[in-house]
Motif scaffolding. Structure first.
Motif: not given
Length: 130
Positions: A54-82
């Motif tokens: 959050r300190e490094l990428r403060g603007a990203v608070k959740g999924c950049e596709i469905c906009r679901t908010k992330f919970v602290d400690g949750e693992k997320f994925n990196l999508a390569f998109t158009s």
């Protein structure tokens, strides 16, 4: 059928009739946006959502596709998109995988998985020797 009804029907959303909407004085503007993003590959278990992230990428608070908010400690994925790389949730990753998108494990996840298997194997070998 209005443009709003057509757009909502296209997206599969229920549409309220104009009569059921509250009457107001003045102009009512409504807008439906459709964003098309082609996901070509996803790197699963990319990072954890932590204070440091959050300190490094403060603007990203959740999924950049469905906009679901992330919970602290949750693992997320990196999508390569158009539209560039996107941080995505597990649900979007699972949906993309079901639609044929290639999903790979992040190298660090592979290393930790291999280490876990090796440790499991050592435990079993040691147990068998006793």
């Amino acid at each position: 059928m209005t443009n709003r009804d057509t757009a909502a029907a296209t997206l599969g959303h229920a549409v309220e009739s104009e009569a059921s909407l509250p009457q107001s004085k003045g102009w009512v503007h409504e807008r439906v946006e459709v964003h098309r993003t082609v996901v070509t590959k996803i790197c699963r278990y990319y990072l954890k959502y932590t204070q440091r992230f959050r300190e490094l990428r403060g603007a990203v608070k959740g999924c950049e596709i469905c906009r679901t908010k992330f919970v602290d400690g949750e693992k997320f994925n990196l999508a390569f998109t158009s539209k560039g790389n996107k941080i995505v949730c597990q649900a979007c990753t699972d949906t993309a995988e079901q639609h044929g998108t290639e999903v790979i494990l992040w190298p660090k996840a592979i290393e930790s998985t291999e280490i876990a298997k090796a440790v499991e194997g050592l435990g079993e070998d040691n147990h068998e020797r006793d």
